[in-house]
Design a protein around this motif. Structure first.
Motif, short mmCIF file in Angstrom:
data_model
loop_
_atom_site.label_atom_id
_atom_site.label_comp_id
_atom_site.label_asym_id
_atom_site.label_seq_id
_atom_site.Cartn_x
_atom_site.Cartn_y
_atom_site.Cartn_z
N CYS A 111 0.19 4.61 3.32
CA CYS A 111 -1.06 3.86 3.47
C CYS A 111 -1.38 3.61 4.94
O CYS A 111 -2.55 3.66 5.35
N GLY A 112 -0.34 3.37 5.73
CA GLY A 112 -0.55 3.10 7.15
C GLY A 112 -1.10 4.28 7.91
O GLY A 112 -1.86 4.11 8.87
N ILE A 113 -0.73 5.50 7.51
CA ILE A 113 -1.21 6.68 8.24
C ILE A 113 -2.45 7.29 7.57
O ILE A 113 -2.96 8.31 8.06
N CYS A 114 -2.90 6.70 6.47
CA CYS A 114 -4.11 7.17 5.80
C CYS A 114 -5.30 6.27 6.10
O CYS A 114 -6.40 6.76 6.41
N PHE A 115 -5.12 4.96 6.01
CA PHE A 115 -6.21 4.03 6.27
C PHE A 115 -6.38 3.83 7.78
O PHE A 115 -5.40 3.63 8.49
N LYS A 116 -7.62 3.86 8.23
CA LYS A 116 -7.89 3.64 9.64
C LYS A 116 -7.96 2.15 9.97
O LYS A 116 -7.59 1.73 11.07
N LYS A 117 -8.44 1.34 9.03
CA LYS A 117 -8.54 -0.10 9.22
C LYS A 117 -8.04 -0.82 7.98
O LYS A 117 -7.95 -0.23 6.90
N ASN A 118 -7.73 -2.11 8.14
CA ASN A 118 -7.29 -2.94 7.01
C ASN A 118 -6.20 -2.25 6.20
O ASN A 118 -6.28 -2.10 4.98
N LYS A 119 -5.16 -1.84 6.88
CA LYS A 119 -4.11 -1.03 6.26
C LYS A 119 -3.35 -1.80 5.18
O LYS A 119 -3.14 -1.29 4.07
N ILE A 120 -2.93 -3.02 5.49
CA ILE A 120 -2.19 -3.81 4.51
C ILE A 120 -3.08 -4.18 3.34
O ILE A 120 -2.67 -4.09 2.17
N VAL A 121 -4.31 -4.58 3.63
CA VAL A 121 -5.26 -4.95 2.58
C VAL A 121 -5.52 -3.75 1.67
O VAL A 121 -5.57 -3.87 0.44
N GLY A 122 -5.68 -2.58 2.28
CA GLY A 122 -5.92 -1.38 1.49
C GLY A 122 -4.75 -1.03 0.60
O GLY A 122 -4.93 -0.66 -0.57
N ALA A 123 -3.53 -1.16 1.14
CA ALA A 123 -2.33 -0.86 0.35
C ALA A 123 -2.20 -1.82 -0.83
O ALA A 123 -1.91 -1.39 -1.97
N ILE A 124 -2.43 -3.11 -0.58
CA ILE A 124 -2.33 -4.10 -1.66
C ILE A 124 -3.45 -3.90 -2.66
O ILE A 124 -3.26 -4.07 -3.87
N ALA A 125 -4.64 -3.52 -2.18
CA ALA A 125 -5.77 -3.30 -3.08
C ALA A 125 -5.49 -2.17 -4.06
O ALA A 125 -5.86 -2.25 -5.24
N ILE A 126 -4.84 -1.11 -3.59
CA ILE A 126 -4.49 0.00 -4.48
C ILE A 126 -3.52 -0.47 -5.56
O ILE A 126 -3.68 -0.15 -6.75
N LEU A 127 -2.50 -1.22 -5.16
CA LEU A 127 -1.54 -1.74 -6.13
C LEU A 127 -2.23 -2.66 -7.14
O LEU A 127 -1.93 -2.62 -8.34
N PHE A 128 -3.12 -3.49 -6.64
CA PHE A 128 -3.86 -4.40 -7.53
C PHE A 128 -4.73 -3.60 -8.50
O PHE A 128 -4.81 -3.93 -9.70
N GLY A 129 -5.36 -2.55 -8.00
CA GLY A 129 -6.19 -1.71 -8.86
C GLY A 129 -5.38 -1.03 -9.95
O GLY A 129 -5.81 -0.96 -11.12
N ILE A 130 -4.20 -0.53 -9.58
CA ILE A 130 -3.34 0.13 -10.58
C ILE A 130 -2.87 -0.87 -11.64
O ILE A 130 -2.88 -0.57 -12.84
N SER A 131 -2.45 -2.05 -11.19
CA SER A 131 -1.98 -3.07 -12.14
C SER A 131 -3.11 -3.52 -13.06
O SER A 131 -2.91 -3.75 -14.26
N THR A 132 -4.33 -3.64 -12.50
CA THR A 132 -5.48 -4.02 -13.31
C THR A 132 -5.80 -2.95 -14.35
O THR A 132 -6.08 -3.25 -15.52
N LEU A 133 -5.74 -1.69 -13.94
CA LEU A 133 -5.99 -0.58 -14.85
C LEU A 133 -4.97 -0.55 -15.98
O LEU A 133 -5.32 -0.36 -17.16
N MET A 134 -3.69 -0.76 -15.62
CA MET A 134 -2.64 -0.77 -16.64
C MET A 134 -2.84 -1.93 -17.61
O MET A 134 -2.62 -1.79 -18.82
N SER A 135 -3.28 -3.08 -17.09
CA SER A 135 -3.54 -4.23 -17.96
C SER A 135 -4.70 -3.95 -18.92
O SER A 135 -4.64 -4.30 -20.10
N LEU A 136 -5.73 -3.29 -18.42
CA LEU A 136 -6.88 -2.95 -19.27
C LEU A 136 -6.47 -1.95 -20.36
O LEU A 136 -6.89 -2.09 -21.52
N LEU A 137 -5.69 -0.96 -19.98
CA LEU A 137 -5.22 0.01 -20.97
C LEU A 137 -4.35 -0.66 -22.02
O LEU A 137 -4.46 -0.37 -23.22
#
Length: 276
Positions: free
Chosen positions: A190-216
């Motif tokens: 995530c650090g070498i992919c995101f140009k800005k807000n690296k930590i926020v972006g990494a946590i957002a992806i994890l949150f999105g995955i957990s939300t998707l799994m909860s919906l499923l």
């Protein structure tokens, strides 16, 4: 000369990478590795203010701080090589005379081995130093870990005597190590992919995955006959349940290993395609 990988060239670059890592992140390393010292000082000050006595923090509190500092270290991996997304620093890095494979290997080794090993070495050395100079501090955490591990092995042996499945320390420690490698590589990628807000972006992806799994799960569970499933589980004999448990554990370890390899491949692929 092999343009893909040459050990002498890799070793030269790895030593350079280590020096750069310390030069760029020494302050953060001291802050994270010295979290135990910082917590100790704050605890002593609070003890002097509120109880008028010199009392060191108990080992349970120190263990919580260790876990918190390690979590911060994982998140910080988004910044160790995060400069690669910057035009000037990233372009300079691309010009270093080493192949992408050598740079990737150095990056991965630095992330999953060197940084965690140095963190624990510094943390436990400082903790041991405090246990020597402060009589109220109690045992060093490293000493306590050896004692806890010995008790754990003895308890595991007693558990295995009456269990249809045999657990070993390695069978439990190995998944934890692989999971740690997976976490570190994820935040590195995530650090070498995101140009800005690296930590926020990494946590957002994890949150999105957990939300998707909860919906499923919310869509699937209402259609399951849970009463029938639990009644079938009650009818399963001990040997079958043990095989199922072993299969689930092996599947989890295999999935984590594949995910770790996939993240390592993602790091390599990102390096190969990095442009400015």
């Amino acid at each position: 000369m092999n343009e893909t990988f040459n050990f002498n060239r890799f070793w030269t670059y790895f030593k350079y990478d280590l020096k750069q890592m310390w030069r760029n992140h020494s302050k953060s390393a001291i802050l994270i590795g010295g979290a135990g010292i910082i917590f100790y000082v704050l605890w002593i000050l609070g003890s002097l203010v509120f109880t008028q006595s010199w009392t060191a923090p108990p080992i349970a509190a120190r263990f919580v701080v260790l876990l918190f500092a390690f979590l911060v270290l994982e998140l910080y991996q988004t910044r160790t090589y995060g400069y690669l997304t910057e035009k000037k620093a990233g372009s300079s890095w691309l010009m270093i005379p080493a192949s992408g494979t050598e740079k990737c290997l150095s990056m991965v080794l630095m992330t999953i081995l060197v940084i965690p090993a140095l963190f624990f070495a510094v943390y436990f050395l400082l903790d041991g130093f405090l246990s020597l100079v402060d009589p109220t501090y109690g045992k060093a955490m490293a000493t306590s870990f050896f004692s806890v591990y010995s008790d754990f092995v003895n308890a595991l042996g007693s558990f295995n005597e009456g269990s249809p499945i045999t657990f070993t320390p390695a069978s439990l420690v190995f998944p934890a190590i692989v999971s740690t490698f997976c976490n570190f590589l994820y935040f590195l990628l995530c650090g070498i992919c995101f140009k800005k807000n690296k930590i926020v972006g990494a946590i957002a992806i994890l949150f999105g995955i957990s939300t998707l799994m909860s919906l499923l799960g919310g869509l699937i569970i209402p259609h399951l006959d849970l009463e029938q499933i639990f009644s079938n589980l009650d009818a399963i004999d001990e040997q079958t349940a043990a095989r199922w448990l072993a299969g689930i554990m092996n599947a989890f370890v295999a999935f984590t290993c594949l995910l770790t390899i996939g993240l390592g491949w993602g790091v390599w692929r990102r390096i190969k395609t990095l442009q400015h």
